[in-house]
Enzyme design. Structure first.
Site, PDB file in Angstrom:
ATOM      1  CD  GLU A   1      -2.760  -1.112   2.581  1.00 21.35           C
ATOM      2  OE1 GLU A   1      -4.012  -1.297   2.305  1.00 21.35           O
ATOM      3  OE2 GLU A   1      -2.392  -1.168   3.455  1.00 21.35           O
TER       4      GLU A   1
HETATM    5  C1  ACM Z   1      -1.943  -5.485   3.786  1.00 21.64           C
HETATM    6  O1  ACM Z   1      -3.282  -5.813   4.138  1.00 21.64           O
HETATM    7  N1  ACM Z   1      -1.946  -4.065   3.785  1.00 21.64           N
HETATM    8  C2  ACM Z   1      -0.902  -6.371   3.823  1.00 21.64           C
END
Ligand code: ACM
Length: 487
Positions: free
Chosen positions: A299
């Site tokens: 992310e």
């Molecule tokens: C995640 O759930 N951002 C690895």
């Protein structure tokens, strides 16, 4: 009531019941531990003494016999129950430890009670021969969004090892907090591990180096390898609050206690970044005997694609310099990875070219799809805790999938294993963690351990029902999922 042989989670690879045979542990029972099995024998005694009230002394001809036979292979075991007693044979001490876990589940549920119970401790006769499908059977605990104390982490370990889990991934850092002391960058925990950190400011705390070492040692005694994660280049607001030189403009951001993701980033073009990362990885590696260092990589929406690649390509050699094997969330496969690097697939999409491409080049995969294995997803729309961005995950949904079918291009031989992450944005206590993990963790653990051909939802439902009384005896909170006819 005597259980059926094989009424165990994870379901064993081979079960040969001897229906006319059983054996009953009593006050005369003694234990024989062959050389090399003494430590596992201590685990066995600790499991059997409180509820039976029996001393179970050591002797040369005990009805419970522990031995090793390397020919069985790593983590494998054989358990034979005859009229004369129980013989537990491990391919190695870990395998013997798993034989003990199986024996525990074959005894009446009252064996989990903390005080003596008036029960016939009868075990069904026959032979179990068992070995794991995957070498990596993991749980992840997010101690950044909500901090769990050393005692809480140990309690969680105690509750997952009965299901033959052998890796504990600790998500140690995120936007809301930094949870491991780093001597060369002390403000990380002095500022971002203290009061007011965590989601809603409700999860302060951090591990000193001694406390982290205590967790590592406690896990190792239970054949669990700790996998520390330092998440980067995103999820770094807490680090930047403590050290504003890690931002692009050198100005400290505000501490964050909300649920947003994807807004913070280390600066790929700044040398301070890599000095910081090298110091942190060196100190974490020095504290961690296991082979893996998890560098996050998920992310990173606040990092350009080019900066992301630059950053990961600079950081991977820093991991190698520590002697550790890099693990990252699957986004890390945006770069060509060194052969020993491991990706952890977490998203819900049915394909991922990066993970599949890395697998084709030989990089192993840990499978953790959020819509199946994330223990923080709500069970159903009305579950009070948890998130639902990956949908709701019922017990059947957590059980009825296979990691070798999850992504085209990622088959059985590409998989290092399976892991069940538990993110803690909505959790405020160990009981909250337990309610989300149980009973779904046993479902994921069975996928990670048992042969695919031995798995069956109706069988699992029935075996799972028997865990209810065990958790009640142990004081473990669990979600009484309506799919299960709880005992
Ligand atoms: C995640 O759930 N951002 C690895």
């Amino acid at each position: 009531m005597t259980k059926a042989l094989g009424d165990v989670i994870p379901v064993p690879a081979s079960v040969r019941p001897a229906p006319a045979v059983s054996w009953t542990l009593d006050s005369y029972t003694s234990v024989s531990a062959a050389p090399g099995t003494e430590k596992v024998a201590e685990h066995l005694l600790a499991a059997l003494r409180p509820a039976t009230g029996h001393v179970l002394p050591r002797s040369d001809d005990g009805a419970i016999r522990l031995r090793l036979d390397a020919a069985l292979g790593p983590e494998a075991y054989r358990l034979e129950v005859s009229t004369g007693g129980v013989e537990l044979t491990g391919g190695d001490p870990a395998g013997l430890f798993y034989a003990v876990q199986t024996l525990r589940q074959l005894l009446p549920a009252e064996i989990e009670a903390g005080t003596p119970q008036d029960v016939a401790w009868t075990v069904p006769g026959g032979v179990i021969e068992d070995r794991p499908r995957f070498g990596y059977r993991g749980v992840m605990l997010d101690v950044a969004r909500h901090f769990f104390t050393v005692a809480e982490v140990k309690a969680y370990l105690d509750q997952v090892v009965p299901f033959k889990v052998n890796h504990l991934h600790l998500h140690l850092t995120d936007d809301q907090g930094w949870r491991l002391e780093i001597d060369s960058w002390p403000k990380l925990t002095a500022i971002s591990g203290g009061a007011g950190t965590g989601v809603d400011g409700a999860g302060p705390g951090f591990y000193t180096k001694d406390q982290y070492a205590d967790i590592v040692a406690y896990a190792a005694e239970r054949f669990v390898t700790v996998v520390p994660e330092i998440d980067m280049p995103g999820h770094v607001n807490a680090a930047q609050v403590a050290y504003p030189e890690l931002t692009a403009d050198g100005i400290a951001p505000e501490p964050r206690t909300d649920l947003e993701v994807g807004y913070s980033s280390l600066v790929a073009g700044k040398e301070e970044t890599y000095a910081f990362v090298a110091d942190v990885l060196r100190e974490v590696a020095a504290l961690t005997p296991g082979p893996y260092l998890h560098i996050g990589g998920d992310e990173a929406q606040a990092t350009t694609a080019e900066d992301y690649r630059t950053f990961i390509e600079r950081v991977l050699p820093l991991v190698a310099a520590t002697g550790k094997r890099p693990v990252g969330w699957h986004e890390m496969a945006a770069v060509e990875l060194p052969p020993d690097a491991v990706t952890q697939y977490w998203r819900i999409e049915a394909t991922d070219a990066g993970t599949a491409g890395a697998a084709a080049r030989g990089n192993k995969v840990i499978m953790s799809p959020a819509d199946r294995s994330y223990l923080d997803m709500k069970y159903a729309a009305d579950t009070p805790l948890g998130l639902d961005w990956a949908g709701t995950v019922s017990v059947e949904r957590a059980y009825s999938w296979d990691p070798a079918d999850r992504l085209p291009g990622v088959g059985e031989s590409d998989l290092l294993g399976v892991a069940a992450p538990l993110w803690s944005e909505t959790l405020r206590s160990l009981a909250d963690a337990q309610v989300m993990a149980f009973p779904r963790l046993p479902a994921v653990a069975e996928i990670a351990w048992s042969p695919r051909a031995a798995r069956d939802w109706e069988s699992f439902r029935r075996r799972l029902a028997g865990l209810g009384p065990r958790w009640r005896h142990r004081g473990v909170a669990f979600h009484p999922a309506p799919e299960i006819d709880w005992a």
